[in-house]
Design a protein around this motif. Structure first.
Motif, PDB file in Angstrom:
ATOM      1  N   ARG A 372       0.829  -1.218   0.000  1.00 55.89           N
ATOM      2  CA  ARG A 372       0.000   0.000   0.000  1.00 55.89           C
ATOM      3  C   ARG A 372       0.855   1.256   0.000  1.00 55.89           C
ATOM      4  O   ARG A 372       0.451   2.292  -0.535  1.00 55.89           O
ATOM      5  N   HIS A 373       2.036   1.163   0.615  1.00 54.29           N
ATOM      6  CA  HIS A 373       2.918   2.327   0.704  1.00 54.29           C
ATOM      7  C   HIS A 373       3.994   2.347  -0.394  1.00 54.29           C
ATOM      8  O   HIS A 373       4.883   3.200  -0.367  1.00 54.29           O
ATOM      9  N   GLY A 438      14.883  -2.473  -9.905  1.00 53.04           N
ATOM     10  CA  GLY A 438      14.485  -1.124  -9.507  1.00 53.04           C
ATOM     11  C   GLY A 438      14.127  -1.033  -8.038  1.00 53.04           C
ATOM     12  O   GLY A 438      14.046   0.071  -7.488  1.00 53.04           O
ATOM     13  N   TRP A 439      13.910  -2.177  -7.386  1.00 51.25           N
ATOM     14  CA  TRP A 439      13.615  -2.186  -5.953  1.00 51.25           C
ATOM     15  C   TRP A 439      13.650  -3.625  -5.444  1.00 51.25           C
ATOM     16  O   TRP A 439      13.667  -4.578  -6.239  1.00 51.25           O
ATOM     17  N   THR A 440      13.673  -3.761  -4.140  1.00 48.41           N
ATOM     18  CA  THR A 440      13.599  -5.077  -3.500  1.00 48.41           C
ATOM     19  C   THR A 440      12.554  -5.017  -2.400  1.00 48.41           C
ATOM     20  O   THR A 440      12.303  -3.954  -1.815  1.00 48.41           O
ATOM     21  N   ILE A 441      11.933  -6.158  -2.121  1.00 47.92           N
ATOM     22  CA  ILE A 441      11.009  -6.261  -0.992  1.00 47.92           C
ATOM     23  C   ILE A 441      11.295  -7.594  -0.312  1.00 47.92           C
ATOM     24  O   ILE A 441      11.134  -8.669  -0.892  1.00 47.92           O
ATOM     25  N   LEU A 442      11.728  -7.521   0.950  1.00 52.83           N
ATOM     26  CA  LEU A 442      12.236  -8.679   1.677  1.00 52.83           C
ATOM     27  C   LEU A 442      11.802  -8.617   3.140  1.00 52.83           C
ATOM     28  O   LEU A 442      11.498  -7.531   3.649  1.00 52.83           O
ATOM     29  N   PRO A 443      11.782  -9.755   3.835  1.00 54.13           N
ATOM     30  CA  PRO A 443      11.483  -9.729   5.274  1.00 54.13           C
ATOM     31  C   PRO A 443      12.599  -9.018   6.034  1.00 54.13           C
ATOM     32  O   PRO A 443      13.759  -9.033   5.613  1.00 54.13           O
ATOM     33  N   PRO A 444      12.284  -8.378   7.156  1.00 50.07           N
ATOM     34  CA  PRO A 444      13.313  -7.649   7.923  1.00 50.07           C
ATOM     35  C   PRO A 444      14.509  -8.507   8.315  1.00 50.07           C
ATOM     36  O   PRO A 444      15.630  -8.004   8.405  1.00 50.07           O
ATOM     37  N   ARG A 445      14.310  -9.798   8.556  1.00 48.43           N
ATOM     38  CA  ARG A 445      15.405 -10.654   8.994  1.00 48.43           C
ATOM     39  C   ARG A 445      16.173 -11.297   7.840  1.00 48.43           C
ATOM     40  O   ARG A 445      17.074 -12.102   8.073  1.00 48.43           O
ATOM     41  N   TYR A 462      11.181   1.984   2.860  1.00 48.57           N
ATOM     42  CA  TYR A 462      10.028   1.607   3.680  1.00 48.57           C
ATOM     43  C   TYR A 462      10.428   0.445   4.584  1.00 48.57           C
ATOM     44  O   TYR A 462      11.166  -0.451   4.173  1.00 48.57           O
ATOM     45  N   THR A 463       9.894   0.459   5.815  1.00 53.84           N
ATOM     46  CA  THR A 463      10.160  -0.630   6.766  1.00 53.84           C
ATOM     47  C   THR A 463       8.944  -0.836   7.655  1.00 53.84           C
ATOM     48  O   THR A 463       8.343   0.123   8.140  1.00 53.84           O
TER      49      THR A 463
END
Length: 480
Positions: A372-373, A438-445, A462-463
């Protein structure tokens, strides 16, 4: 066939109550939406509706576009999308609730032939325990009532000492287009045909071979009546040989390091079998041992073991434990009134669920808030994503690097992905040089998150507790 049921609630009423309880639980506690793969299943259903055909090549990712893909669960995906389109996430929950109601009603009706009400309730509680980890909005849930119904048909055929009617092969036609577990259904035909042959008198064996052979042939023909045709039959065996399965949670072996519901089921069953002499026909014992082996090998098979175990063991356990006192039959009018009441309550619950929509929040495989963000300019750029996030990306209209269709991506690509996600800097640089993310989206760990945090060419944008998004610093961004 047993002429009467053990004392307690009549079978039909008990089945209705069990089905309603399962439906109510699924509706009120919508835990089925916690799986990321639900997204690509819904997207596949939407693609089928839009193109009036079943996809044969990947339409979703940017790394495997056009690669051959066996969409072997297309019928379930179509049903899932239809319910989702009709009433959003609430509609999907109602569909899963109906599947659960069908499963529990079928099992309850069958086991009440042999077990008392209390014993039947205990068996259903074991079924709930085994099912909960797998209660997800995915095609395997829609296939479970088919498994139960199929096994009941075979058990009843053996009681009558004749093969099942050929018309039941139509259930195999539906099953083969709904989920890959239909292959296990074909194997069950072979198991009970073997039992029929072994127990038949020599003069009747020709009749057994012809009858069960005709039914098996009809089922095999029905199983190939899919978009994948013969490839659909061999597809489950291809998946089982993939090395990448070692990296997927549901394909892990059973772990008894800590006490689990599965261990409780095994211990409870073992106690019932040991406290009183229980005679299990040899072929059925081999069947149970074979399914137990599969469940110990892969946790995803635990629910199959529980369903098969309850239905196969109901008769021998009932004969060992249940007295034969005739129950007082419930008047037909009273039984019908209870059925009508349960139906009205189920309709009311479904109406409530649709009127009070379900909101799918963040979970381990669903980065809802992060998406969403997500800055709009990033949506059309190539992303390196967490494996379990792929389905949510596809549902959001974003082409992922990888998703839950690992059978399509294959061993070399998927194993390379897991090494990158594990923090292999050299492989990460090679992948970035090839795909220009162009970007990555991964779990915090994720180890890769730490690597990117220390890379001056990347920055966090974003986090939250589920996902971290990085994008290249403009001055360092490679040109595709």
């Amino acid at each position: 066939m047993r002429p009467d049921a053990p004392p307690g609630i009549p079978r039909s009423t008990f089945a209705l109550l069990a089905g309603f309880a399962a439906f109510a639980f699924t509706i009120i506690v919508p835990t089925a939406l916690r799986d990321g793969d639900t997204g690509w299943h819904l997207a596949t259903g939407a693609w089928i509706v839009a193109h009036a055909s079943v996809p044969t090549a990947d339409p979703f990712s940017f790394t495997a576009t056009g690669r051959p893909w066996v969409a072997h669960e297309w019928l379930s995906e179509l049903a899932m999308y239809a319910s989702y389109r009709a009433a959003g996430w609430s509609g999907l929950i109602v569909l899963i609730g109906v599947a659960m109601a069908a499963l529990f009603a079928l099992v309850a009706y069958e086991i009440r032939r042999w077990l008392s009400t209390r014993a039947s309730i205990l068996a259903l509680l074991l079924l709930v325990t085994g099912l909960l980890p797998s209660l997800l909005a995915r095609p395997h849930i829609l296939a479970l009532p088919m498994l139960a119904g199929w096994l009941i048909v075979l058990l009843r055929a053996r009681e009558r000492d004749r093969p099942p009617p050929l018309g039941f092969a139509l259930l195999m036609l539906i099953w083969a287009n709904a989920h890959g577990s239909f292959v296990f259904g074909l194997a069950l035909v072979g198991v009970f045909a073997l039992e029929a042959l072994i127990t038949a008198a020599p003069s009747h064996r020709r009749r057994v071979v012809l009858g069960w052979g005709a039914f098996g042939l009809a089922c095999a023909v029905a199983a190939t009546a899919t978009p994948a045709s013969f490839d659909g039959l061999v597809f489950p065996f291809y998946v089982d040989r993939l090395k990448l399965l070692a990296h997927l949670d549901e394909w892990q072996p059973a772990d008894f390091a800590t006490f689990s519901g599965f261990e409780a089921i095994l211990l409870a069953t073992l106690a019932c079998l040991l406290l009183r002499p229980v005679r299990i026909p040899p072929v059925r014992l081999l069947l149970l041992l074979g399914v137990l082996h599969l469940a110990l090998q892969h946790t995803r098979q635990e629910i199959v073991l529980v369903v098969v175990g309850i239905l196969v063991l109901a008769e021998p356990l009932g004969k060992a434990w249940t007295t034969k006192t005739m129950p007082s039959p419930m008047p037909r009018r009273e039984s019908r009134s209870i059925g009508i009441l349960i139906l009205l309550l189920a309709i009311g619950l479904a109406t409530y669920r649709i009127a009070v929509p379900v909101v799918r929040d963040d979970s381990a495989g669903i980065p809802a808030a992060a998406l969403r963000h997500l800055p709009p300019p990033l949506r059309n750029q190539r992303v390196f994503n967490e494996y379990s996030f792929g389905g949510s990306l596809i549902l959001a209209g974003i082409r992922p690097y990888i998703d839950g269709r690992s059978d399509m991506y294959g061993d070399p690509f998927t194993l390379d992905y897991f090494r990158i996600a594990g923090g292999d800097a050299e492989r990460w640089r090679a992948a970035n040089a090839r795909w220009h993310f162009g970007w990555t989206i991964l779990p915090p760990r994720s180890p890769l998150v730490g690597l990117l945090d220390h890379d001056p060419a990347w920055r966090r944008v974003y986090t939250d507790g589920t996902a971290v998004i990085h994008q290249p610093v403009p001055a360092h961004r490679p040109t595709p």
